[in-house]
Design a protein around this motif. Sequence first.
Motif, PDB file in Angstrom:
ATOM      1  N   MET A 180      -1.463  -7.554  10.567  1.00 41.87           N
ATOM      2  CA  MET A 180      -0.346  -7.221   9.680  1.00 41.87           C
ATOM      3  C   MET A 180       0.132  -8.442   8.891  1.00 41.87           C
ATOM      4  O   MET A 180       0.666  -8.309   7.791  1.00 41.87           O
ATOM      5  N   ALA A 181      -0.063  -9.630   9.462  1.00 37.17           N
ATOM      6  CA  ALA A 181       0.472 -10.849   8.848  1.00 37.17           C
ATOM      7  C   ALA A 181      -0.534 -11.603   7.990  1.00 37.17           C
ATOM      8  O   ALA A 181      -0.198 -12.636   7.411  1.00 37.17           O
ATOM      9  N   GLU A 182      -1.744 -11.094   7.874  1.00 40.89           N
ATOM     10  CA  GLU A 182      -2.795 -11.833   7.176  1.00 40.89           C
ATOM     11  C   GLU A 182      -2.462 -12.109   5.708  1.00 40.89           C
ATOM     12  O   GLU A 182      -2.857 -13.141   5.160  1.00 40.89           O
ATOM     13  N   ARG A 183      -1.766 -11.189   5.052  1.00 39.74           N
ATOM     14  CA  ARG A 183      -1.475 -11.358   3.626  1.00 39.74           C
ATOM     15  C   ARG A 183      -0.184 -12.121   3.350  1.00 39.74           C
ATOM     16  O   ARG A 183       0.231 -12.253   2.208  1.00 39.74           O
ATOM     17  N   LYS A 184       0.453 -12.595   4.394  1.00 38.37           N
ATOM     18  CA  LYS A 184       1.721 -13.332   4.286  1.00 38.37           C
ATOM     19  C   LYS A 184       2.864 -12.390   3.871  1.00 38.37           C
ATOM     20  O   LYS A 184       2.671 -11.217   3.602  1.00 38.37           O
ATOM     21  N   GLY A 185       4.073 -12.959   3.844  1.00 30.94           N
ATOM     22  CA  GLY A 185       5.229 -12.158   3.472  1.00 30.94           C
ATOM     23  C   GLY A 185       5.681 -11.224   4.577  1.00 30.94           C
ATOM     24  O   GLY A 185       6.157 -10.118   4.332  1.00 30.94           O
ATOM     25  N   VAL A 186       5.541 -11.686   5.844  1.00 25.91           N
ATOM     26  CA  VAL A 186       5.916 -10.876   6.999  1.00 25.91           C
ATOM     27  C   VAL A 186       7.022 -11.575   7.789  1.00 25.91           C
ATOM     28  O   VAL A 186       6.999 -12.790   7.970  1.00 25.91           O
ATOM     29  N   VAL A 187       7.999 -10.783   8.233  1.00 24.13           N
ATOM     30  CA  VAL A 187       9.003 -11.256   9.182  1.00 24.13           C
ATOM     31  C   VAL A 187       8.734 -10.508  10.483  1.00 24.13           C
ATOM     32  O   VAL A 187       8.813  -9.282  10.526  1.00 24.13           O
ATOM     33  N   MET A 188       8.397 -11.238  11.529  1.00 21.09           N
ATOM     34  CA  MET A 188       8.047 -10.611  12.798  1.00 21.09           C
ATOM     35  C   MET A 188       8.930 -11.176  13.903  1.00 21.09           C
ATOM     36  O   MET A 188       9.118 -12.386  13.998  1.00 21.09           O
ATOM     37  N   ASP A 189       9.470 -10.293  14.723  1.00 16.85           N
ATOM     38  CA  ASP A 189      10.312 -10.775  15.817  1.00 16.85           C
ATOM     39  C   ASP A 189       9.757 -10.333  17.162  1.00 16.85           C
ATOM     40  O   ASP A 189       9.039  -9.329  17.257  1.00 16.85           O
ATOM     41  N   GLY A 190      10.076 -11.104  18.197  1.00 15.72           N
ATOM     42  CA  GLY A 190       9.604 -10.777  19.528  1.00 15.72           C
ATOM     43  C   GLY A 190       9.927 -11.876  20.516  1.00 15.72           C
ATOM     44  O   GLY A 190      10.924 -12.583  20.378  1.00 15.72           O
ATOM     45  N   ARG A 191       9.055 -12.022  21.525  1.00 15.29           N
ATOM     46  CA  ARG A 191       9.256 -13.042  22.554  1.00 15.29           C
ATOM     47  C   ARG A 191       8.280 -14.210  22.396  1.00 15.29           C
ATOM     48  O   ARG A 191       8.563 -15.317  22.843  1.00 15.29           O
ATOM     49  N   ASP A 192       7.110 -13.939  21.799  1.00 16.63           N
ATOM     50  CA  ASP A 192       6.063 -14.981  21.740  1.00 16.63           C
ATOM     51  C   ASP A 192       5.412 -15.046  20.364  1.00 16.63           C
ATOM     52  O   ASP A 192       4.253 -15.401  20.246  1.00 16.63           O
ATOM     53  N   ILE A 193       6.177 -14.717  19.324  1.00 18.33           N
ATOM     54  CA  ILE A 193       5.582 -14.681  17.983  1.00 18.33           C
ATOM     55  C   ILE A 193       5.204 -16.094  17.528  1.00 18.33           C
ATOM     56  O   ILE A 193       4.085 -16.341  17.089  1.00 18.33           O
ATOM     57  N   GLY A 194       6.124 -17.028  17.650  1.00 14.85           N
ATOM     58  CA  GLY A 194       5.858 -18.389  17.200  1.00 14.85           C
ATOM     59  C   GLY A 194       4.907 -19.165  18.083  1.00 14.85           C
ATOM     60  O   GLY A 194       4.251 -20.098  17.631  1.00 14.85           O
ATOM     61  N   THR A 195       4.815 -18.783  19.368  1.00 16.63           N
ATOM     62  CA  THR A 195       3.966 -19.518  20.300  1.00 16.63           C
ATOM     63  C   THR A 195       2.563 -18.928  20.422  1.00 16.63           C
ATOM     64  O   THR A 195       1.590 -19.658  20.612  1.00 16.63           O
ATOM     65  N   THR A 196       2.440 -17.602  20.298  1.00 14.83           N
ATOM     66  CA  THR A 196       1.163 -16.949  20.577  1.00 14.83           C
ATOM     67  C   THR A 196       0.647 -16.082  19.434  1.00 14.83           C
ATOM     68  O   THR A 196      -0.504 -16.196  19.027  1.00 14.83           O
ATOM     69  N   VAL A 197       1.495 -15.202  18.919  1.00 15.95           N
ATOM     70  CA  VAL A 197       1.034 -14.234  17.916  1.00 15.95           C
ATOM     71  C   VAL A 197       0.774 -14.909  16.576  1.00 15.95           C
ATOM     72  O   VAL A 197      -0.295 -14.751  15.983  1.00 15.95           O
TER      73      VAL A 197
END
Length: 233
Positions: free
Chosen positions: A126-143
């Motif tokens: 979903m994030a390959e084309r950029k322009g995504v805001v994603m929230d969760g527990r491990d987005i910045g560390t893993t996803v």
Amino acid sequence: MARQITASNGKINIAIDGPAGAGKSTVARRVAEALSYVYVDSGAMYRAATWYLMKHEISPENVQEVLQHVPKMVIELKPDPSGQKVICNGVDVTTEIRSLEVTGTVSKYASIAGLREHLTSGQRQMAERKGVVMDGRDIGTTVLPDAELKVFMTASVKERALRRFKELRETADITLEQLERDIAARDKLDEEREVSPLRRSEDAIMLDTTHMDIDEVVDTIVSYCKTAIGWRG
């Protein structure tokens, strides 16, 4: 502050992590709206998976059976005027996944490596084309470890419980004290799980929202994004 980067299409990916009840979903959705980005609620995907597995009476302790069902789950996030619809195998589960039963169980399913790998793969696509805001527990560390802007949202347990209580008091029979205990227990589960535990990425901006309202939090993160891409608008 966010580092300034060069975005080839003028957009970046934003990862918002934090503990339960920090208000990540509401803030991330509004940040995406303000920037005309795509909002991806990773937590809703885990909740949908939890709903599916509970509906099929599959215990999180039965890892083998959980993994057998993972390929059978089709989870979709669809834009909606009211926010976002969550569809699981063709069923709108937007409301059901916010039940106390799902909330109290989702961390147990989310600790299963094979389930996380399956959902993480979809989130990265979903994030390959950029322009995504994603929230969760491990987005910045893993996803999305390469996300150009990472924010770790937090607040005191008491404040997070109060926010959740205000959301649930008309639809659920639960006390503020019970919510405080539940959120503290959820924090412990998320922080101590072996697979992708909740932790702040080293390059994430820490944002304590205990004494901030939603508008202030949204404005702050939008300003971080504009700084990161050298926004002139």
